[in-house]
Scaffold this motif. Structure first.
Motif, PDB file in Angstrom:
ATOM      1  N   ASP A  47      31.591  20.965  -4.824  1.00  0.00           N
ATOM      2  CA  ASP A  47      32.750  20.254  -5.374  1.00  0.00           C
ATOM      3  C   ASP A  47      33.830  20.220  -4.297  1.00  0.00           C
ATOM      4  OD1 ASP A  47      34.821  19.167  -6.783  1.00  0.00           O
ATOM      5  OD2 ASP A  47      34.623  20.486  -8.510  1.00  0.00           O
ATOM      6  N   GLY A  48      34.086  19.043  -3.740  1.00  0.00           N
ATOM      7  CA  GLY A  48      35.049  18.917  -2.654  1.00  0.00           C
ATOM      8  C   GLY A  48      35.951  17.703  -2.826  1.00  0.00           C
ATOM      9  N   MET A  49      37.005  17.657  -2.033  1.00  0.00           N
ATOM     10  CA  MET A  49      37.951  16.548  -2.043  1.00  0.00           C
ATOM     11  C   MET A  49      37.976  15.896  -0.666  1.00  0.00           C
ATOM     12  SD  MET A  49      39.079  16.537  -5.141  1.00  0.00           S
ATOM     13  CE  MET A  49      40.425  15.350  -4.984  1.00  0.00           C
ATOM     14  N   ILE A  50      37.946  14.562  -0.665  1.00  0.00           N
ATOM     15  CA  ILE A  50      37.950  13.784   0.579  1.00  0.00           C
ATOM     16  C   ILE A  50      39.215  12.947   0.604  1.00  0.00           C
ATOM     17  CG2 ILE A  50      36.773  12.004   1.914  1.00  0.00           C
ATOM     18  CD1 ILE A  50      34.175  12.905   0.684  1.00  0.00           C
ATOM     19  N   THR A  51      39.896  12.926   1.737  1.00  0.00           N
ATOM     20  CA  THR A  51      41.126  12.152   1.914  1.00  0.00           C
ATOM     21  C   THR A  51      40.852  10.966   2.833  1.00  0.00           C
ATOM     22  OG1 THR A  51      42.452  14.156   1.676  1.00  0.00           O
ATOM     23  CG2 THR A  51      43.526  12.237   2.647  1.00  0.00           C
ATOM     24  N   GLY A  52      41.301   9.790   2.430  1.00  0.00           N
ATOM     25  CA  GLY A  52      41.158   8.605   3.275  1.00  0.00           C
ATOM     26  C   GLY A  52      42.218   8.584   4.361  1.00  0.00           C
ATOM     27  N   GLU A  53      41.803   8.612   5.607  1.00  0.00           N
ATOM     28  CA  GLU A  53      42.725   8.627   6.738  1.00  0.00           C
ATOM     29  C   GLU A  53      42.959   7.236   7.313  1.00  0.00           C
ATOM     30  OE1 GLU A  53      44.408  11.137   7.768  1.00  0.00           O
ATOM     31  OE2 GLU A  53      43.482  12.727   6.593  1.00  0.00           O
ATOM     32  N   SER A  54      41.941   6.405   7.259  1.00  0.00           N
ATOM     33  CA  SER A  54      42.061   5.036   7.772  1.00  0.00           C
ATOM     34  C   SER A  54      41.096   4.154   6.990  1.00  0.00           C
ATOM     35  CB  SER A  54      41.753   4.974   9.274  1.00  0.00           C
ATOM     36  OG  SER A  54      40.425   5.408   9.540  1.00  0.00           O
ATOM     37  N   GLU A  55      41.249   2.854   7.142  1.00  0.00           N
ATOM     38  CA  GLU A  55      40.460   1.902   6.379  1.00  0.00           C
ATOM     39  C   GLU A  55      38.976   2.009   6.733  1.00  0.00           C
ATOM     40  OE1 GLU A  55      40.224  -2.938   5.595  1.00  0.00           O
ATOM     41  OE2 GLU A  55      41.774  -2.070   6.881  1.00  0.00           O
ATOM     42  N   ILE A  56      38.102   2.020   5.700  1.00  0.00           N
ATOM     43  CA  ILE A  56      36.646   2.053   5.883  1.00  0.00           C
ATOM     44  C   ILE A  56      36.058   0.939   5.034  1.00  0.00           C
ATOM     45  CG2 ILE A  56      34.528   3.382   5.630  1.00  0.00           C
ATOM     46  CD1 ILE A  56      36.124   5.907   5.788  1.00  0.00           C
ATOM     47  N   PRO A  57      35.289   0.030   5.624  1.00  0.00           N
ATOM     48  CA  PRO A  57      34.690  -1.040   4.817  1.00  0.00           C
ATOM     49  C   PRO A  57      33.618  -0.494   3.888  1.00  0.00           C
ATOM     50  CG  PRO A  57      33.902  -1.132   7.076  1.00  0.00           C
ATOM     51  CD  PRO A  57      34.988  -0.109   7.058  1.00  0.00           C
ATOM     52  N   ALA A  58      33.337  -1.227   2.830  1.00  0.00           N
ATOM     53  CA  ALA A  58      32.307  -0.830   1.873  1.00  0.00           C
ATOM     54  C   ALA A  58      30.948  -0.769   2.563  1.00  0.00           C
ATOM     55  CB  ALA A  58      32.272  -1.812   0.706  1.00  0.00           C
ATOM     56  N   GLY A  59      30.139   0.221   2.191  1.00  0.00           N
ATOM     57  CA  GLY A  59      28.810   0.388   2.778  1.00  0.00           C
ATOM     58  C   GLY A  59      28.771   1.312   3.976  1.00  0.00           C
ATOM     59  N   THR A  60      29.923   1.804   4.423  1.00  0.00           N
ATOM     60  CA  THR A  60      29.947   2.723   5.567  1.00  0.00           C
ATOM     61  C   THR A  60      29.377   4.078   5.150  1.00  0.00           C
ATOM     62  OG1 THR A  60      31.893   1.620   6.453  1.00  0.00           O
ATOM     63  CG2 THR A  60      31.411   3.829   7.292  1.00  0.00           C
ATOM     64  N   LYS A  61      28.501   4.642   5.989  1.00  0.00           N
ATOM     65  CA  LYS A  61      27.849   5.901   5.699  1.00  0.00           C
ATOM     66  C   LYS A  61      28.695   7.082   6.194  1.00  0.00           C
ATOM     67  CE  LYS A  61      24.039   4.000   4.094  1.00  0.00           C
ATOM     68  NZ  LYS A  61      23.628   4.134   2.677  1.00  0.00           N
ATOM     69  N   CYS A  62      28.899   8.051   5.327  1.00  0.00           N
ATOM     70  CA  CYS A  62      29.508   9.330   5.684  1.00  0.00           C
ATOM     71  C   CYS A  62      28.468  10.433   5.482  1.00  0.00           C
ATOM     72  CB  CYS A  62      30.745   9.585   4.831  1.00  0.00           C
ATOM     73  SG  CYS A  62      32.050   8.338   5.029  1.00  0.00           S
ATOM     74  N   LYS A  63      28.732  11.615   6.029  1.00  0.00           N
ATOM     75  CA  LYS A  63      27.737  12.684   6.017  1.00  0.00           C
ATOM     76  C   LYS A  63      28.239  13.895   5.235  1.00  0.00           C
ATOM     77  CE  LYS A  63      25.824  11.536  10.563  1.00  0.00           C
ATOM     78  NZ  LYS A  63      25.572  12.042  11.942  1.00  0.00           N
ATOM     79  N   MET A  64      27.311  14.497   4.501  1.00  0.00           N
ATOM     80  CA  MET A  64      27.523  15.798   3.888  1.00  0.00           C
ATOM     81  C   MET A  64      26.490  16.748   4.496  1.00  0.00           C
ATOM     82  SD  MET A  64      27.306  17.003  -0.122  1.00  0.00           S
ATOM     83  CE  MET A  64      25.515  16.802  -0.189  1.00  0.00           C
ATOM     84  N   VAL A  65      26.928  17.743   5.247  1.00  0.00           N
ATOM     85  CA  VAL A  65      26.039  18.663   5.956  1.00  0.00           C
ATOM     86  C   VAL A  65      26.089  20.018   5.259  1.00  0.00           C
ATOM     87  CG1 VAL A  65      25.478  19.770   8.147  1.00  0.00           C
ATOM     88  CG2 VAL A  65      26.432  17.457   8.128  1.00  0.00           C
ATOM     89  N   VAL A  66      24.926  20.489   4.797  1.00  0.00           N
ATOM     90  CA  VAL A  66      24.813  21.782   4.131  1.00  0.00           C
ATOM     91  C   VAL A  66      24.157  22.758   5.100  1.00  0.00           C
ATOM     92  CG1 VAL A  66      23.825  23.038   2.183  1.00  0.00           C
ATOM     93  CG2 VAL A  66      24.626  20.690   1.879  1.00  0.00           C
ATOM     94  N   SER A  67      24.854  23.831   5.451  1.00  0.00           N
ATOM     95  CA  SER A  67      24.309  24.869   6.330  1.00  0.00           C
ATOM     96  C   SER A  67      24.099  26.148   5.529  1.00  0.00           C
ATOM     97  CB  SER A  67      25.257  25.130   7.505  1.00  0.00           C
ATOM     98  OG  SER A  67      26.509  25.616   7.059  1.00  0.00           O
ATOM     99  N   TYR A  68      23.092  26.944   5.938  1.00  0.00           N
ATOM    100  CA  TYR A  68      22.757  28.185   5.232  1.00  0.00           C
ATOM    101  C   TYR A  68      22.093  29.140   6.212  1.00  0.00           C
ATOM    102  CZ  TYR A  68      18.133  26.054   5.243  1.00  0.00           C
ATOM    103  OH  TYR A  68      16.959  25.469   5.639  1.00  0.00           O
ATOM    104  N   GLU A  69      21.967  30.394   5.797  1.00  0.00           N
ATOM    105  CA  GLU A  69      21.328  31.423   6.607  1.00  0.00           C
ATOM    106  C   GLU A  69      20.127  31.978   5.856  1.00  0.00           C
ATOM    107  OE1 GLU A  69      24.159  34.416   7.523  1.00  0.00           O
ATOM    108  OE2 GLU A  69      25.576  33.061   8.507  1.00  0.00           O
ATOM    109  N   ASP A  70      19.113  32.438   6.646  1.00  0.00           N
ATOM    110  CA  ASP A  70      17.993  33.141   6.030  1.00  0.00           C
ATOM    111  C   ASP A  70      18.241  34.643   6.091  1.00  0.00           C
ATOM    112  OD1 ASP A  70      17.553  33.822   8.649  1.00  0.00           O
ATOM    113  OD2 ASP A  70      15.737  32.646   8.891  1.00  0.00           O
ATOM    114  N   GLU A  71      17.239  35.429   5.718  1.00  0.00           N
ATOM    115  CA  GLU A  71      17.421  36.880   5.683  1.00  0.00           C
ATOM    116  C   GLU A  71      17.658  37.466   7.063  1.00  0.00           C
ATOM    117  OE1 GLU A  71      14.108  38.559   3.701  1.00  0.00           O
ATOM    118  OE2 GLU A  71      14.744  37.905   1.702  1.00  0.00           O
TER     119      GLU A  71
END
Length: 501
Positions: A396-420
């Motif tokens: 659950d996160g919040m994203i702020t628009g900093e500049s104009e982005i046209p529709a269809g532009t891809k953004c990334k969500m990167v999930v990092s984790y650690e093993d044992e």
């Protein structure tokens, strides 16, 4: 001419033609120039003497005894059999570049090595490969030098045929109590051999132990095939062993439904390996292809390896070792649909992004963290924490628009984790977000309206006065209309009265 003479003449003609064709070839071969470069290695140097286990510098002189300069001179040791090389193999490539060696000049090649701890007291034949060129052609040749080694004093005075079990952990191995050797994340245990048939009570017992093992690939993942290579050493310095049979058995492990099945099974063939011969004091490798069950829990699993072998008198011996192989479960997780509310924002506004993370693997995910990136947006990282196997984590996160982005532009969500083991991995998901330009009011028009200062309420008074004036005007107009209407009625009455008379 008779037919027989014709045949003889034909043969003579063929011989003469072949000789004529072969002669130029011989002349050309004889005319090939002999290289005018002759490199020697170690000439005039005394044979170096080293002690087992010590760090040494081996310096070898390379001399150009020819008449022309040798260019791009390279020298490297040739290691075909590990036990015939007196030094520990530390680097993947031991080649040295010596550059140019002029005619009559000499250059020194130096290596810093560690003498093997199990070397014998003898002279080892060491081969070095040299390559160079004369500016046109390239040449290759092998040179041989000898290196003398001696065993350590305490090793020379002890008899490995008597006393406790000899251990030979590989470099970096950790010796534990009870004959166990930690190796490469796993563990090795060697037991004392026993005589199963033949032999004499006074005869020494040749011991065969496991000094280490490697897996290919290095990390064994549950559900995958891997090759296990075991280093087996004959610790006896006088007795060779032969007719060797090794059998590997893995313990039963896994889920309750399959608890009776072995953790490892041969990928092909049987679990037995045959080796014909190990000379005294030498090491050999045995290999087997195995499969790790897919339902294994992430932890080390032991493999019991039994050994049967004979000595030169046909006396039979039995021994056993145990190998602990770490198994890892690959992390597996899935995402629900990424929800963004609203799907379109203006510059300076925020959008809420949410989704669920389902841990579908058999291993726990540690320190799960989520970052968002893309042109025209900014967001704070979201820390999810640890997610158990079969559990769900919420993003659950919040994203702020900093500049104009046209529709269809891809953004990334990167999930990092650690093993044992603390190793960090990551997985990337994409989402779309539209950022519209800010409205005119937001961009500055409303900002130009002066803020009314607190004080005497002038505006409400003005509005009240205007309202009163309007009401007075309306009342006067109404009175005039009523008076005019009364006059009209009176005029009509007078006119009717006059007509009646």
């Amino acid at each position: 001419m008779k037919p027989g003479r014709r045949s003889i003449c034909a043969i003579l003609v063929l011989v003469l033609v072949a000789g004529w064709l072969w002669t130029p070839a011989l002349k050309v071969h004889a005319a090939e120039p002999i290289p005018e470069i002759r490199l020697s290695v170690g000439n005039g140097q005394t044979t170096p003497e080293f002690t087992a286990g010590e760090k040494v510098i081996l310096a070898v002189n390379v001399t150009n005894q020819g008449e022309k300069s040798a260019y791009n001179v390279r020298i490297s040791p040739v290691i075909e059999v590990e036990n015939e090389w007196p030094f520990e193999i530390q680097n993947m490539n031991e080649e040295l570049l010596l550059g140019e060696i002029a005619a009559g000049a000499s250059t020194e090649a130096k290596w810093e090595w560690t003498v093997r701890s199990d070397v014998e007291t003898k002279a080892y034949k060491s081969t070095f490969h040299i390559s160079y060129d004369d500016g046109v052609d390239e040449y290759h040749e092998d040179k041989v030098i000898y290196v003398k080694t001696t065993v350590q004093k305490e090793d020379a005075e002890s008899n490995p045929e008597e006393g406790t079990l000899e251990q030979e952990p590989n470099p970096g191995a950790e010796q534990n109590d009870g004959g166990a050797v930690a190796f490469g994340g796993g563990e090795i245990y060697n037991s004392d051999p026993v005589v199963s048939r033949g032999g004499s009570g006074n005869a020494s017992v040749p011991r065969v132990i496991v000094t280490g093992f490697v897996t290919t690939p290095g990390v064994v993942n549950a559900g995958s095939n891997f090759q296990l290579t075991v280093h087996v050493k004959n610790t006896s310095t006088t007795t060779a062993v032969s007719n060797m049979l090794f059998d590997l058995q893995a313990p039963s492990a896994g889920t309750e439904a399959a608890a009776e099945a072995p953790a490892f099974l041969p990928a092909s063939g049987s679990s037995s390996i045959y080796l014909d011969y190990i000379p005294a004091g030498e090491t050999r490798d045995i290999s087997i292809d195995l499969n790790a069950r897919a339902d294994l829990v992430q932890k080390p699993y032991s493999i019991a390896m039994s050994m049967k072998y004979e000595d030169g008198s046909a006396a039979q011996f039995e021994g056993s070792s145990s190998l602990a192989i770490p198994v890892q479960q690959a992390a597996r997780f899935e995402f629900s649909d990424i929800e963004i509310a609203p799907e379109s924002i203006q510059v300076g506004e925020e959008a809420n992004i949410t989704c669920s993370l389902y841990n579908t693997g058999r291993t726990k995910l540690y320190n799960v963290k989520v970052t968002f990136s893309g042109d025209g947006i900014s967001a704070k990282d979201v820390f999810v924490g640890n997610v158990e196997s079969g559990a769900t984590g919420t993003i659950d996160g919040m994203i702020t628009g900093e500049s104009e982005i046209p529709a269809g532009t891809k953004c990334k969500m990167v999930v990092s984790y650690e093993d044992e083991a603390g190793r960090v991995s990551s997985k990337e998901e994409q989402f779309e977000l539209e950022v519209l330009p800010a409205t005119v009011e937001e961009s500055g028009m409303m900002k130009d309206v002066p803020v009314e200062e607190k004080g005497f309420p002038i505006v409400p008074i003005i509005i009240g006065v205007v309202a009163i004036v309007v009401v007075v005007i309306l009342i006067r107009r109404r009175k005039k209309k009523l008076a005019w209407a009364e006059e009209e009625d009176l005029a009509d009455e007078v006119e009717r009265f006059t007509e009646d008379e």
